[in-house]
Design a protein around this motif. Sequence first.
Motif, PDB file in Angstrom:
ATOM      1  N   THR A   1       0.808  -1.208   0.000  1.00  0.00           N
ATOM      2  CA  THR A   1       0.000   0.000   0.000  1.00  0.00           C
ATOM      3  C   THR A   1       0.846   1.265   0.000  1.00  0.00           C
ATOM      4  O   THR A   1       0.438   2.276  -0.537  1.00  0.00           O
ATOM      5  N   PHE A   2       2.033   1.211   0.587  1.00  0.00           N
ATOM      6  CA  PHE A   2       2.841   2.415   0.693  1.00  0.00           C
ATOM      7  C   PHE A   2       4.072   2.374  -0.191  1.00  0.00           C
ATOM      8  O   PHE A   2       4.780   3.354  -0.307  1.00  0.00           O
TER       9      PHE A   2
ATOM     10  N   HIS B   1       0.047   8.276  -2.708  1.00  0.00           N
ATOM     11  CA  HIS B   1      -0.828   9.442  -2.855  1.00  0.00           C
ATOM     12  C   HIS B   1      -2.229   9.140  -2.322  1.00  0.00           C
ATOM     13  O   HIS B   1      -2.846   9.962  -1.644  1.00  0.00           O
ATOM     14  N   PHE B   2      -2.712   7.947  -2.633  1.00  0.00           N
ATOM     15  CA  PHE B   2      -4.043   7.555  -2.169  1.00  0.00           C
ATOM     16  C   PHE B   2      -4.137   7.638  -0.650  1.00  0.00           C
ATOM     17  O   PHE B   2      -5.087   8.201  -0.090  1.00  0.00           O
ATOM     18  N   TRP B   3      -3.124   7.110   0.048  1.00  0.00           N
ATOM     19  CA  TRP B   3      -3.168   7.090   1.519  1.00  0.00           C
ATOM     20  C   TRP B   3      -2.998   8.467   2.114  1.00  0.00           C
ATOM     21  O   TRP B   3      -3.574   8.788   3.148  1.00  0.00           O
TER      22      TRP B   3
ATOM     23  N   CYS C   1      -8.944   7.035 -22.277  1.00  0.00           N
ATOM     24  CA  CYS C   1     -10.246   6.401 -22.505  1.00  0.00           C
ATOM     25  C   CYS C   1     -11.305   6.876 -21.507  1.00  0.00           C
ATOM     26  O   CYS C   1     -12.487   6.576 -21.671  1.00  0.00           O
ATOM     27  N   GLY C   2     -10.889   7.602 -20.472  1.00  0.00           N
ATOM     28  CA  GLY C   2     -11.849   8.178 -19.541  1.00  0.00           C
ATOM     29  C   GLY C   2     -12.382   7.222 -18.498  1.00  0.00           C
ATOM     30  O   GLY C   2     -13.231   7.596 -17.689  1.00  0.00           O
ATOM     31  N   LYS C   3     -11.885   5.985 -18.486  1.00  0.00           N
ATOM     32  CA  LYS C   3     -12.401   5.007 -17.522  1.00  0.00           C
ATOM     33  C   LYS C   3     -11.634   5.085 -16.201  1.00  0.00           C
ATOM     34  O   LYS C   3     -10.444   5.375 -16.177  1.00  0.00           O
ATOM     35  N   HIS C   4     -12.349   4.789 -15.122  1.00  0.00           N
ATOM     36  CA  HIS C   4     -11.722   4.715 -13.805  1.00  0.00           C
ATOM     37  C   HIS C   4     -11.152   3.316 -13.597  1.00  0.00           C
ATOM     38  O   HIS C   4     -11.600   2.355 -14.229  1.00  0.00           O
ATOM     39  N   HIS C   5     -10.184   3.220 -12.707  1.00  0.00           N
ATOM     40  CA  HIS C   5      -9.703   1.880 -12.345  1.00  0.00           C
ATOM     41  C   HIS C   5      -9.259   1.845 -10.891  1.00  0.00           C
ATOM     42  O   HIS C   5      -9.012   2.856 -10.251  1.00  0.00           O
ATOM     43  N   TRP C   6      -9.208   0.652 -10.380  1.00  0.00           N
ATOM     44  CA  TRP C   6      -8.779   0.372  -9.023  1.00  0.00           C
ATOM     45  C   TRP C   6      -8.106  -0.986  -9.044  1.00  0.00           C
ATOM     46  O   TRP C   6      -8.622  -1.899  -9.714  1.00  0.00           O
ATOM     47  N   TYR C   7      -7.001  -1.148  -8.369  1.00  0.00           N
ATOM     48  CA  TYR C   7      -6.259  -0.225  -7.538  1.00  0.00           C
ATOM     49  C   TYR C   7      -5.460   0.759  -8.420  1.00  0.00           C
ATOM     50  O   TYR C   7      -5.382   0.553  -9.638  1.00  0.00           O
ATOM     51  N   PRO C   8      -4.854   1.779  -7.772  1.00  0.00           N
ATOM     52  CA  PRO C   8      -4.143   2.792  -8.541  1.00  0.00           C
ATOM     53  C   PRO C   8      -2.963   2.214  -9.325  1.00  0.00           C
ATOM     54  O   PRO C   8      -2.141   1.492  -8.784  1.00  0.00           O
TER      55      PRO C   8
ATOM     56  N   THR D   1      -2.656   8.750 -16.565  1.00  0.00           N
ATOM     57  CA  THR D   1      -3.780   8.598 -15.650  1.00  0.00           C
ATOM     58  C   THR D   1      -3.736   9.747 -14.655  1.00  0.00           C
ATOM     59  O   THR D   1      -2.678  10.304 -14.388  1.00  0.00           O
ATOM     60  N   GLU D   2      -4.883  10.105 -14.139  1.00  0.00           N
ATOM     61  CA  GLU D   2      -4.958  11.218 -13.201  1.00  0.00           C
ATOM     62  C   GLU D   2      -5.791  10.811 -11.992  1.00  0.00           C
ATOM     63  O   GLU D   2      -6.638   9.926 -12.061  1.00  0.00           O
ATOM     64  N   TRP D   3      -5.513  11.500 -10.870  1.00  0.00           N
ATOM     65  CA  TRP D   3      -6.298  11.284  -9.663  1.00  0.00           C
ATOM     66  C   TRP D   3      -7.541  12.150  -9.726  1.00  0.00           C
ATOM     67  O   TRP D   3      -7.466  13.336 -10.060  1.00  0.00           O
TER      68      TRP D   3
END
Length: 132
Positions: free
Chosen positions: A13-14, A21-23, A39-46, A58-60
Amino acid sequence: MAEARGHVPDPQTFGNPETGHFWREAAHGRFVIKRCTACGKHHWYPRSHCPHCGGGETEWVDASGGGTIYSFTILRRGGGKVPAYVTLDEGISVFTNIVDCDPERLSIGQRVTVRFWAEEDGLVVPVFAPES
Ligand SMILES: [Zn+2]
């Protein structure tokens, strides 16, 4: 911001700047996810590259914070948390916990919204609670 004394960060995670950045955002009460600018799609995990199209840009973005329960598991000793997958309104599913709930009354498809839960070691994690 809570200081995480004695806490050994999980490298998963770190260990890289993407999830770091997420944390950091979570510690400030913000739930952010990645979106591909191609493409404008979201994804997870970063990730630095989009898993949908392979794009490297990709952007936050701030997640809406809303979602629905996709699945959950009631543990006898859950400590007030119910492990669950939540499908965000952005269309991606995240593994998280449901809090502030009566586990017996949770249901698949139930609406939930993001909350922030401070672990004993100071780590702040996004969790979800049923919408009232
Ligand atoms: Zn993409």
